[in-house]
Design an enzyme around this catalytic site. Structure first.
Site, short mmCIF file in Angstrom:
data_model
loop_
_atom_site.label_atom_id
_atom_site.label_comp_id
_atom_site.label_asym_id
_atom_site.label_seq_id
_atom_site.Cartn_x
_atom_site.Cartn_y
_atom_site.Cartn_z
N GLY A 33 0.81 -1.22 0.00
CA GLY A 33 0.00 0.00 0.00
C GLY A 33 0.84 1.26 0.00
O GLY A 33 2.02 1.23 -0.34
N LEU A 35 0.37 3.62 -2.09
CA LEU A 35 0.70 3.42 -3.50
C LEU A 35 1.21 4.69 -4.17
O LEU A 35 0.73 5.79 -3.89
CB LEU A 35 -0.53 2.90 -4.25
CG LEU A 35 -1.09 1.57 -3.72
CD1 LEU A 35 -2.27 1.12 -4.59
CD2 LEU A 35 -0.03 0.49 -3.68
N GLY A 38 4.99 3.97 -9.14
CA GLY A 38 5.69 2.70 -9.38
C GLY A 38 4.74 1.52 -9.24
O GLY A 38 4.70 0.62 -10.09
N HIS A 39 3.96 1.52 -8.17
CA HIS A 39 2.97 0.46 -7.99
C HIS A 39 1.95 0.47 -9.14
O HIS A 39 1.56 -0.58 -9.64
CB HIS A 39 2.20 0.65 -6.68
CG HIS A 39 3.02 0.57 -5.43
ND1 HIS A 39 3.20 1.64 -4.59
CD2 HIS A 39 3.69 -0.47 -4.86
CE1 HIS A 39 3.93 1.27 -3.54
NE2 HIS A 39 4.25 0.00 -3.68
N GLN A 63 7.78 -9.46 7.73
CA GLN A 63 8.98 -9.07 7.00
C GLN A 63 9.67 -7.85 7.59
O GLN A 63 10.64 -7.36 7.04
CB GLN A 63 8.67 -8.85 5.52
CG GLN A 63 7.85 -7.62 5.20
CD GLN A 63 7.41 -7.61 3.74
OE1 GLN A 63 6.59 -8.41 3.30
NE2 GLN A 63 7.97 -6.70 2.97
N ASP A 151 13.14 -3.58 -6.12
CA ASP A 151 13.53 -4.54 -5.09
C ASP A 151 14.19 -5.73 -5.80
O ASP A 151 13.61 -6.81 -5.93
CB ASP A 151 12.30 -4.96 -4.30
CG ASP A 151 11.69 -3.78 -3.55
OD1 ASP A 151 12.02 -3.60 -2.38
OD2 ASP A 151 10.92 -3.01 -4.16
N VAL A 177 10.27 2.69 -11.49
CA VAL A 177 9.71 4.00 -11.85
C VAL A 177 10.36 5.04 -10.93
O VAL A 177 10.45 4.83 -9.72
CB VAL A 177 8.18 4.00 -11.70
CG1 VAL A 177 7.61 5.39 -12.00
CG2 VAL A 177 7.56 2.96 -12.62
#
Ligand code: AMP
Length: 281
Positions: A33, A35, A38-39, A63, A151, A177
């Site tokens: 989220g 956002l 890029g997302h 994580q 990532d 992005v």
């Protein structure tokens, strides 16, 4: 159209079943989220490859390390749903922690690829990522799942997990992005003070400089790595977590650039940890 919002696994499964009955292929974009563009680009990529796209929004506690930003990680579901509508996302899966983690004893870990870069600095991080991603893939059962190249280590680990465990999904890795000044978009950029934000593009500039030196003929990885560290250390307020040149596929350190390499960095600006990378052909 506004995407459907599902809070439970049963609701996602029912919606996906209906889409499949309608002969639609299923895409999935896992996110935490907050956002940004890029997302949204990942959703566009999913939408080009499939007809029914599920974006998952879940700030995955497993994580995050004990001293990381789980509690303060931005949660902006209403704004996220509005943005997802712009890119024709069909369904948002935003489960509560209890929905994803009733008492569970099973985790997933990919050996070796987590031994360098972020792995040793964030113990348990990739185990948390792999476990939640495999759960999401099993819940949504997409034909295609899209991840971001930003990532880089995560993307390689997921590709490997899917291959090793025969998960029936195609993984697509979409390019990073960036903001107009080169800074990789990240949900964590909003933590930056104006001063830090002004310095942050120098991370990408340092990576580009290294890549250009390599393209110009420098093949000594140690020399490139030291130049990279030097450039990053010159950023006011920066603390380098790592800045490494590694084999692009194994992520192991390399001495000579005689094959595709990846320059990958993690840098703290104040308390904000930013990662970025660039491939060296
Ligand atoms: P996150 O919400 O940070 O867990 O990221 C969710 C997905 O979006 C991951 O596959 C990331 O690699 C991807 N992503 C994050 N930032 C970017 C970016 N700037 N460009 C492309 N993909 C990104």
């Amino acid at each position: 159209m506004k995407p459907i919002i599902a809070r439970t696994i049963a609701e996602v499964r029912a919606a996906v079943r209906a889409a499949r009955a309608d002969e639609q292929r299923i895409g999935c974009v896992p996110t935490m989220g907050a956002l940004h563009d890029g997302h949204l680009e990942l959703v566009r990529v999913a939408k080009r490859n499939t007809e029914f796209v599920v974006t998952t929004i879940f700030v995955n506690p497993t994580q995050f390390g004990p001293n990381e930003d789980f509690a303060r990680y931005p949660r902006t579901l209403d704004a996220d749903v509005t943005r997802l509508e712009e890119v024709d996302c069909d369904l948002v899966f935003a489960p509560a922690v209890d929905e994803m983690y009733p008492e569970s004893l099973t985790t997933v870990e990919v050996a070796k690829l987590g031994d360098q870069l972020c792995g040793p600095r964030r113990p348990g991080h990739f185990r948390g990522v792999c476990t939640v991603v495999l759960k999401l893939l099993n819940i949504v059962q997409p034909d295609v799942a899209v991840f971001g190249a930003k990532d880089a280590q995560q993307a390689r680990i997921i590709v490997r997990m899917v291959r090793d465990l025969n998960v029936p999904v195609e993984i697509v890795v979409a390019p990073t992005v960036r903001e107009a000044d080169g800074l990789a978009m990240s949900s964590r950029n909003r933590y930056l003070s104006p001063e830090e934000r002004a310095e942050a593009p120098r991370i990408h500039a340092a990576l580009r400089a290294i890549r250009n030196r390599a393209i110009a003929g420098e093949t000594d990885a140690a020399r490139l790595e030291s130049a990279l560290n030097h450039e990053l250390a010159a950023i006011p307020g920066a603390r380098i977590d790592y800045a490494s040149i590694v084999d692009d596929s194994t992520l192991k350190p390399i001495a000579i650039l005689d094959r595709p390499a990846l320059a990958a960095v993690a840098v703290f600006l104040g308390s904000t940890r930013l990662i970025d990378n660039i491939t060296i052909p």
